[in-house]
Design a protein around this motif. Sequence first.
Motif, PDB file in Angstrom:
ATOM      1  N   SER C   3       0.832  -1.192   0.000  1.00  0.00           N
ATOM      2  CA  SER C   3       0.000   0.000   0.000  1.00  0.00           C
ATOM      3  C   SER C   3       0.870   1.246   0.000  1.00  0.00           C
ATOM      4  O   SER C   3       1.966   1.254   0.551  1.00  0.00           O
ATOM      5  N   ILE C  48      -4.296   2.465   1.634  1.00  0.00           N
ATOM      6  CA  ILE C  48      -4.666   2.826   0.272  1.00  0.00           C
ATOM      7  C   ILE C  48      -3.604   2.301  -0.681  1.00  0.00           C
ATOM      8  O   ILE C  48      -2.399   2.445  -0.421  1.00  0.00           O
ATOM      9  N   GLU C  52      -5.233   4.120  -6.514  1.00  0.00           N
ATOM     10  CA  GLU C  52      -6.643   4.211  -6.142  1.00  0.00           C
ATOM     11  C   GLU C  52      -7.145   5.654  -6.208  1.00  0.00           C
ATOM     12  O   GLU C  52      -6.362   6.605  -6.142  1.00  0.00           O
ATOM     13  N   ILE C  54      -9.789   7.712  -4.056  1.00  0.00           N
ATOM     14  CA  ILE C  54     -10.555   7.536  -2.831  1.00  0.00           C
ATOM     15  C   ILE C  54     -11.389   8.771  -2.526  1.00  0.00           C
ATOM     16  O   ILE C  54     -10.901   9.893  -2.620  1.00  0.00           O
ATOM     17  N   THR C 210      -2.264   8.408  -7.432  1.00  0.00           N
ATOM     18  CA  THR C 210      -3.207   8.089  -6.368  1.00  0.00           C
ATOM     19  C   THR C 210      -3.910   9.387  -5.968  1.00  0.00           C
ATOM     20  O   THR C 210      -3.254  10.400  -5.749  1.00  0.00           O
ATOM     21  N   ILE C 212      -6.743  11.318  -3.410  1.00  0.00           N
ATOM     22  CA  ILE C 212      -7.639  11.290  -2.256  1.00  0.00           C
ATOM     23  C   ILE C 212      -8.398  12.595  -2.243  1.00  0.00           C
ATOM     24  O   ILE C 212      -7.780  13.665  -2.230  1.00  0.00           O
ATOM     25  N   ARG C 227     -13.941   3.625  -4.194  1.00  0.00           N
ATOM     26  CA  ARG C 227     -13.892   3.293  -2.782  1.00  0.00           C
ATOM     27  C   ARG C 227     -14.081   4.559  -1.967  1.00  0.00           C
ATOM     28  O   ARG C 227     -13.545   5.607  -2.316  1.00  0.00           O
ATOM     29  N   ASP C 239     -15.525   1.922   5.292  1.00  0.00           N
ATOM     30  CA  ASP C 239     -14.419   1.848   4.349  1.00  0.00           C
ATOM     31  C   ASP C 239     -14.793   0.770   3.355  1.00  0.00           C
ATOM     32  O   ASP C 239     -14.840  -0.408   3.706  1.00  0.00           O
TER      33      ASP C 239
END
Lengths: 263, 269, 329
Positions: C3, C48, C52, C54, C210, C212, C227, C239
């Motif tokens: 991760s 994470i 990803e 998120i 990535t 967020i 997600r 989550d």
Amino acid sequence: MRLFIEIAMRAFRLQMSYRAAAIAGLLTNFFFGILRAVVLIALYDGREEMLGLSLQAAITYTAITQAVIGYLSAFSWYDVANTVYSGEIGSDLLKPINFYSYWMARDFGRAMAALLTRGLPIMVAYEIFIDISFPNFLLNWGLLILTVLLSWVVSFSWRFIVNLPSFWIPNAFGIGRFFFMAALFFSGFLMPLRFFPDWVVKLAYLTPFPHTVNTVVEIYLGVLSPVEIWLAFAWQVGWIVALILVGQWILKLGLRRLVILGG
Amino acid sequence: MQNSIKLLNKYISVNLRSQLQYRLTFVFEVFGTILLTLTEFAALALVLLKFENIGGWTVGEVAFLYGTINASFGIMDMFFSGFDPRNFGRHVRMGTFDQLLLRPINITLQVLGLEFQFRRIGRIMIGVGILIYSVQTTSILWTGEKAIVLFFAIIGQIAYFGGLFIFGATITFWTIESIEVVNILTYGGSDLIAYPMNIYPELLRKFFTFILPAIFLNYYPALFILGRPDPFNFPPYAHWLSPFAGMLILFFSLRFWRFGITKYQSTGT
Amino acid sequence: MASIIAVKKLDKHFKVRKFHRGRFSGFQNFFTREHHLVRAVDGVNFEIQSGELIGYLGPNGAGKSTTLKMLTGLLVPTGGEINVDGFVPSKQRKEYVSRIGAVFGQRSTLWWDLPVFESFELLRHIYKIPEKLFKKNLDEFRELLELDTFINTPVRSLSLGQRMRADICAALLHDPKILFLDEPTIGLDVVAKERIRQFIQHINQDRGTTVILTTHDLSDVEKLCNRILIIDEGKLLYDGQLEQLRQKFGGKRQLVVDFFENYPEATIEGAEIVEINGARITFEFERDSIAASDLIGRLSSKYRIRDLEVKEPEIEETIRRIYEQQLLK
């Protein structure tokens, strides 16, 4: 009148809630006061009296000037201009109250809180650490309270006016600065007016500024004859009437412009 | 280091360009600053017409102290405006400081680069003006050594008050409400050393000698340059001490500044 | 796969001053000072994976921004651990921040009085971005974010949408591995939102960055994130996939049926009528108790159906219910 008191009370409470700022302001005002007292002591250089002021009176003078800094917003006050620039003025104008009295009430509340949290403690601190003089008769206390109140009205009415250019120009603070500077000098804040050459004093009395700090100082110190006292009050009232009228007139023009331009 | 200087240059030019976009405001501010300092000095000078001297110093001699400190305070204020506690506190509250922490360069350098207030040129100009007035009225006998002492005095004053700005900026991590107190050290300090130090009560003078060494910044260099005797019997090299006093304060302020950043990162605002 | 972000038992506590109200509050506040402890983030765990996208959700004051500030190294945690791409964010600040990009919604990183392009130029020096990379990135972002119309305009004269686009571009010029976005679409109109969403998606898919993002706008989450993390009162409540959340807490589904004729009493087992509008009847049914196909089967055996539609509850509705009814606690 009730509304005036309500608004003033709100402003008073708001000002009272700035505790840390009040303590900081108090310390700062006191320190600069000491500095100014020391300068005057050095200027007196052992002499008991100069130009009608005893040394103790001169020191007391520095105490009074430092005590009214917050009360009269002596260095700057752009509360009205700021609401013009932020647009907050829009909602103020929707309130069913005269815009001028609304601000007068707000500033009155603020000024009273400043007098309580910054003015009085300064005088007490001076008394404890340096020993200053106080008015000796009940009548003099009464006169003092009256002139202190009037000096705030004079101060508010000119401060209000120098906020008004904000209706026309994008940076009214530049203009305001010049007036606050002039006020510091001509109100007798930097040095007692009577220490200056005659032509400077005459120049000063062409402006409303001496009727704030200098008048309060002279009545406090009891250096004026009864006739001069009444004359001083008359001048204060005269300037108040003139400045309030001018302020309201310019405000009217400004509001008209604001309405036309749509804020 | 080289990169830092390059960046600092960039920052300065960025600031200059943005400030020149508001030309009228700029002129107004410069003019206003000149008038403010001039008004304060005029009040003293006018009163001295009747009182003749202050602590044994004539108008011209006090003007030397007054001019020097205003010129160097102006220079300091121009370069350290990013640290000016009033502005810096606002940056912390508005999150601008967070933005700086997110960039991969030295944080002190970035705060310096945050603002260069070129309008402070007004204070420098009036300071130099008052200094020239002093030189003309006191008929100082200039030597190379005196010129170097004056130069060092100014360097020391810039470092000293720059340090105090950094100290004040650091305080704003804790509180912004009581930041006015720092004015006692910065503006109060510069006012204080604009007068001959012998007028102050002993306690105050000792504080500004042994705790904060401000007496060496302006007073001793002026005594030497004006050729006045030293009433306190300090060693004869006291007039050279200004840069050391300045660096000392700057050094400790920078240490405190780093500590403040660590604290800020652990509590936020 | 290892991760890229690992958060373990993360805590952040603040002391907050209490203010009095009421009649003598002015004096009270002047003379007293009381504090109480706020657990802004309280024992949060998540991991994470690289690449990803998120969505980090929660009501106001839930702890979203505090978490984001800790992830970007602006705040040091009170307790717990954060590891991002091998770094502890609050340490080795300079090395760490050159690997991430961050946009904090309302505040611009750009220089207020400078044209957008000159801000980018300054950032090139600050991040020491090689000339070639800078040009390549800028060319790409200019096109995707349509910056050209205002790239020579001072930031202070930009609209909110333009400023946000410029800020997102600024955050990506140095090719960060991770991009943190705090409310990237707040206050924007539909078109501007859509443009920014497409760009975020592109960056995530094309460059494998990535991402967020925290947001109030659930359509952001619906369109972008596979997600989501939900936080409230400092605790991580959920989550997982958005779809699962919907299934679990989505509440009742609706079946809207258009019949060939009016059936005022078209009752059916397992569903309730919520609305009758001529020949159109809306039923509501529990997701767990009956499948939509069974329901349709039962209906069509009794009545003549012209058309029908199964409606999922709105995601906004779902999440609001979760907050309000505290379903996840």
